[in-house]
Each structure stands twice: as C-alpha cells, then as structure tokens.
Design a protein around this motif. Structure first.
Motif, PDB file in Angstrom:
ATOM      1  N   PRO A 180      32.790  56.703  44.762  1.00 28.61           N
ATOM      2  CA  PRO A 180      33.253  55.306  44.844  1.00 28.61           C
ATOM      3  C   PRO A 180      32.577  54.388  43.817  1.00 28.61           C
ATOM      4  CG  PRO A 180      31.619  55.732  46.517  1.00 28.61           C
ATOM      5  CD  PRO A 180      31.830  57.042  45.822  1.00 28.61           C
ATOM      6  N   PHE A 181      33.076  53.157  43.780  1.00 29.86           N
ATOM      7  CA  PHE A 181      32.495  52.139  42.907  1.00 29.86           C
ATOM      8  C   PHE A 181      31.988  50.999  43.790  1.00 29.86           C
ATOM      9  CE2 PHE A 181      35.543  54.371  40.270  1.00 29.86           C
ATOM     10  CZ  PHE A 181      34.809  54.605  39.113  1.00 29.86           C
ATOM     11  N   LEU A 182      30.727  50.647  43.565  1.00 31.20           N
ATOM     12  CA  LEU A 182      30.087  49.619  44.392  1.00 31.20           C
ATOM     13  C   LEU A 182      29.786  48.387  43.546  1.00 31.20           C
ATOM     14  CD1 LEU A 182      27.521  51.939  46.234  1.00 31.20           C
ATOM     15  CD2 LEU A 182      29.847  51.364  46.930  1.00 31.20           C
ATOM     16  N   GLY A 183      29.676  47.245  44.215  1.00 31.23           N
ATOM     17  CA  GLY A 183      29.235  46.021  43.564  1.00 31.23           C
ATOM     18  C   GLY A 183      30.162  45.515  42.484  1.00 31.23           C
ATOM     19  N   ILE A 184      31.464  45.660  42.670  1.00 32.46           N
ATOM     20  CA  ILE A 184      32.418  45.146  41.689  1.00 32.46           C
ATOM     21  C   ILE A 184      32.573  43.637  41.911  1.00 32.46           C
ATOM     22  CG2 ILE A 184      34.760  45.361  40.777  1.00 32.46           C
ATOM     23  CD1 ILE A 184      34.860  48.146  42.074  1.00 32.46           C
ATOM     24  N   LYS A 185      32.399  42.888  40.811  1.00 32.25           N
ATOM     25  CA  LYS A 185      32.470  41.444  40.922  1.00 32.25           C
ATOM     26  C   LYS A 185      33.831  40.968  40.425  1.00 32.25           C
ATOM     27  CE  LYS A 185      29.847  37.236  39.837  1.00 32.25           C
ATOM     28  NZ  LYS A 185      28.665  36.670  39.120  1.00 32.25           N
ATOM     29  N   ALA A 186      34.424  40.019  41.163  1.00 29.61           N
ATOM     30  CA  ALA A 186      35.729  39.491  40.759  1.00 29.61           C
ATOM     31  C   ALA A 186      35.797  38.020  41.124  1.00 29.61           C
ATOM     32  CB  ALA A 186      36.856  40.270  41.446  1.00 29.61           C
ATOM     33  N   GLN A 187      36.627  37.302  40.391  1.00 24.98           N
ATOM     34  CA  GLN A 187      36.828  35.894  40.668  1.00 24.98           C
ATOM     35  C   GLN A 187      38.207  35.704  41.279  1.00 24.98           C
ATOM     36  OE1 GLN A 187      36.612  33.325  37.229  1.00 24.98           O
ATOM     37  NE2 GLN A 187      36.725  31.444  38.433  1.00 24.98           N
ATOM     38  N   ILE A 188      38.253  34.973  42.356  1.00 27.92           N
ATOM     39  CA  ILE A 188      39.536  34.695  43.005  1.00 27.92           C
ATOM     40  C   ILE A 188      39.771  33.193  42.998  1.00 27.92           C
ATOM     41  CG2 ILE A 188      39.430  36.732  44.489  1.00 27.92           C
ATOM     42  CD1 ILE A 188      38.542  34.935  46.763  1.00 27.92           C
ATOM     43  N   ARG A 189      41.051  32.838  43.047  1.00 26.86           N
ATOM     44  CA  ARG A 189      41.413  31.424  42.996  1.00 26.86           C
ATOM     45  C   ARG A 189      41.559  30.920  44.429  1.00 26.86           C
ATOM     46  NH1 ARG A 189      44.584  33.935  39.053  1.00 26.86           N
ATOM     47  NH2 ARG A 189      46.360  34.047  40.493  1.00 26.86           N
ATOM     48  N   GLY A 190      40.648  30.048  44.824  1.00 28.02           N
ATOM     49  CA  GLY A 190      40.715  29.484  46.149  1.00 28.02           C
ATOM     50  C   GLY A 190      41.651  28.293  46.202  1.00 28.02           C
ATOM     51  N   ALA A 191      41.861  27.795  47.397  1.00 28.49           N
ATOM     52  CA  ALA A 191      42.757  26.642  47.550  1.00 28.49           C
ATOM     53  C   ALA A 191      42.140  25.403  46.922  1.00 28.49           C
ATOM     54  CB  ALA A 191      43.048  26.408  49.039  1.00 28.49           C
ATOM     55  N   GLU A 192      40.807  25.278  46.992  1.00 25.44           N
ATOM     56  CA  GLU A 192      40.121  24.088  46.454  1.00 25.44           C
ATOM     57  C   GLU A 192      39.412  24.401  45.154  1.00 25.44           C
ATOM     58  OE1 GLU A 192      37.591  22.640  49.511  1.00 25.44           O
ATOM     59  OE2 GLU A 192      39.240  22.123  50.882  1.00 25.44           O
ATOM     60  N   GLU A 193      38.783  25.572  45.047  1.00 23.97           N
ATOM     61  CA  GLU A 193      38.054  25.925  43.839  1.00 23.97           C
ATOM     62  C   GLU A 193      37.966  27.440  43.725  1.00 23.97           C
ATOM     63  OE1 GLU A 193      33.623  25.626  45.895  1.00 23.97           O
ATOM     64  OE2 GLU A 193      34.173  24.277  44.268  1.00 23.97           O
ATOM     65  N   ALA A 194      37.724  27.906  42.519  1.00 21.04           N
ATOM     66  CA  ALA A 194      37.566  29.341  42.297  1.00 21.04           C
ATOM     67  C   ALA A 194      36.251  29.806  42.889  1.00 21.04           C
ATOM     68  CB  ALA A 194      37.628  29.648  40.804  1.00 21.04           C
ATOM     69  N   LYS A 195      36.229  31.074  43.319  1.00 18.59           N
ATOM     70  CA  LYS A 195      35.008  31.641  43.872  1.00 18.59           C
ATOM     71  C   LYS A 195      34.932  33.112  43.506  1.00 18.59           C
ATOM     72  CE  LYS A 195      37.273  32.075  48.377  1.00 18.59           C
ATOM     73  NZ  LYS A 195      37.201  31.726  49.831  1.00 18.59           N
ATOM     74  N   PHE A 196      33.719  33.610  43.559  1.00 20.66           N
ATOM     75  CA  PHE A 196      33.479  35.008  43.212  1.00 20.66           C
ATOM     76  C   PHE A 196      33.291  35.832  44.483  1.00 20.66           C
ATOM     77  CE2 PHE A 196      32.334  32.773  39.356  1.00 20.66           C
ATOM     78  CZ  PHE A 196      32.833  33.593  38.361  1.00 20.66           C
ATOM     79  N   ILE A 197      33.772  37.051  44.400  1.00 24.58           N
ATOM     80  CA  ILE A 197      33.536  38.003  45.488  1.00 24.58           C
ATOM     81  C   ILE A 197      32.978  39.287  44.887  1.00 24.58           C
ATOM     82  CG2 ILE A 197      35.390  37.096  46.952  1.00 24.58           C
ATOM     83  CD1 ILE A 197      37.093  39.506  46.082  1.00 24.58           C
ATOM     84  N   VAL A 198      32.265  40.013  45.692  1.00 24.25           N
ATOM     85  CA  VAL A 198      31.761  41.333  45.298  1.00 24.25           C
ATOM     86  C   VAL A 198      32.334  42.340  46.287  1.00 24.25           C
ATOM     87  CG1 VAL A 198      29.736  42.774  44.964  1.00 24.25           C
ATOM     88  CG2 VAL A 198      29.635  40.334  44.335  1.00 24.25           C
ATOM     89  N   TYR A 199      32.997  43.352  45.757  1.00 25.40           N
ATOM     90  CA  TYR A 199      33.650  44.323  46.637  1.00 25.40           C
ATOM     91  C   TYR A 199      33.345  45.729  46.162  1.00 25.40           C
ATOM     92  CZ  TYR A 199      37.273  44.703  43.002  1.00 25.40           C
ATOM     93  OH  TYR A 199      37.925  44.903  41.842  1.00 25.40           O
ATOM     94  N   GLN A 200      33.693  46.685  46.942  1.00 29.35           N
ATOM     95  CA  GLN A 200      33.508  48.084  46.592  1.00 29.35           C
ATOM     96  C   GLN A 200      34.796  48.852  46.889  1.00 29.35           C
ATOM     97  OE1 GLN A 200      30.171  48.887  49.182  1.00 29.35           O
ATOM     98  NE2 GLN A 200      31.486  49.990  50.644  1.00 29.35           N
ATOM     99  N   ILE A 201      35.006  49.937  46.172  1.00 34.60           N
ATOM    100  CA  ILE A 201      36.177  50.774  46.377  1.00 34.60           C
ATOM    101  C   ILE A 201      35.697  52.183  46.727  1.00 34.60           C
ATOM    102  CG2 ILE A 201      38.294  51.697  45.340  1.00 34.60           C
ATOM    103  CD1 ILE A 201      38.198  49.415  43.342  1.00 34.60           C
TER     104      ILE A 201
END
Length: 204
Positions: A180-201
């Motif tokens: 698997p891949f851990l600690g993948i960082k991504a930016q998502i567009r929120g309703a008010e502001e953009a935010k970052f999430i860290v996910y794993q596959i």
C-alpha cells in the motif's frame, strides 16, 4: 322365447321305428346347430341364444368394470405417490427458503454491525469494489469531503469528478498488487476554503 312351449312328435304305437328316426334326427339337429337355426328362422331367438348373449354382455361389462377398477386403483396409487413426492419437495423448498432467509438476516445484521463500527471511527474510510466503484463510505469520510454517502456510492474512482483529489496512479498500483501507499497528501476544495487531507491506499 321366455314363454317357452314344448313340442312333441306323435306317432302310432306300431311306428316305433319312425319315432326313433325322428328323435335321432332331432338330436343330430340340436348337436350340429340346425335346430337353433330353424327355430330362430320361424320362431325367433331361443332361450339359449338369449342366455349366450346375456353371458357375453355380462362378460364384456364385467371385463370393462374390472379394467376401470384397475385403472382407478393405479391412478389412486400414482396420485398418492405424486402427492407424497410433491409434499416432500415442498417441505424441502420451504426449509431451504427458511435457511436462506436466516442466512440473509445474519448477513444483513453483520453488514449493519460492520457499518456501525466503521461509522464510529474518527478516520474517513472509503472502500471500492473490484470494478473500482465506491461500495462504502463512512460518515467521517463524507464529512471530510463535504458530500453525502449516497452521492458517492457507485461512483467510479477512476472517472468520477468527485475523486479529483485521488492519486489514480497509486490506486492502480495498489490494485495491481503494488502497495500500500501511506501518507498521501491531497488538497480538496471545501465549501468555504480549500483544505488538505492525508490518506492512504491499501487492500483490505
């Protein structure tokens, strides 16, 4: 013919030879059937002829009756066996349906229990089926992505615009057995502001 009358030959006492000849001829005529033919020609059917026809009619009637009784008995036996077989198969099907219903209830209860557990964790969880479509999303993941669970269910992770943040190459690698891949960082567009999430596959 049923009101039978007797007929006799009369001969003088000194004509015993003639009487014997008449009796002998009558006996021969009765034996070879000539008597009955002559009688039927002039007087109608004899009692014996009626008796013969009655016996034949009774024989045919009784034969048909016996045959009908035999067929009826076979039909009863066959119907009883068929009914028993149908009842046995019906019982087996009912038991099988009850077992399937019980197993279905157990599976539904287990799925509901798993869903409750997955919804209780603080991390977002999204699962995909073999075709890469979303099969489950817990409440936390829906909150992070600011979407509803029904909106994502069935969406293809490789083509849906809702998964713009997902690293498709790494997902393909995991599905191909590399991961698997851990600690993948991504930016998502929120309703008010953009935010970052860290996910794993990974593969469950």
């Amino acid at each position: 013919p049923f009101n039978a009358a007797s007929f006799r030959f009369l001969a003088a006492q000194d004509h015993e030879d003639l009487l014997a000849l008449l009796n002998s001829s009558l006996s021969i005529a009765k034996q070879n059937g000539t008597y009955d033919k002559v009688y039927e020609k002039w007087f109608g059917q004899t009692v014996k002829s009626y008796e013969k026809k009655i016996r034949q009619t009774l024989f045919v009637t009784l034969s048909c009756l016996v045959l009908l009784l035999f067929i009826a008995a076979i039909s009863v036996v066959f119907n009883n066996r068929l009914k028993k077989e149908v009842d046995a198969r019906t019982l087996a099907l009912n038991q099988a349906n009850q077992e399937l219903s019980r197993q279905k209830d157990e599976i539904n209860a287990a799925d509901q229990f798993k869903e409750e557990i997955l919804n209780s964790v603080q991390n977002g969880i999204i699962t995909l089926d073999a075709a890469g479509a979303v099969s489950f999303i817990n409440d936390r993941a829906a909150d992070i992505l600011e979407v509803s669970s029904p909106e994502l269910l069935g969406q293809a992770a490789f083509s849906s615009p809702l998964f713009y943040w997902l690293n498709k190459d790494k997902l393909t690698a995991v599905l191909g057995g590399k991961g698997p891949f851990l600690g993948i960082k991504a930016q998502i567009r929120g309703a008010e502001e953009a935010k970052f999430i860290v996910y794993q596959i990974g593969v469950l």
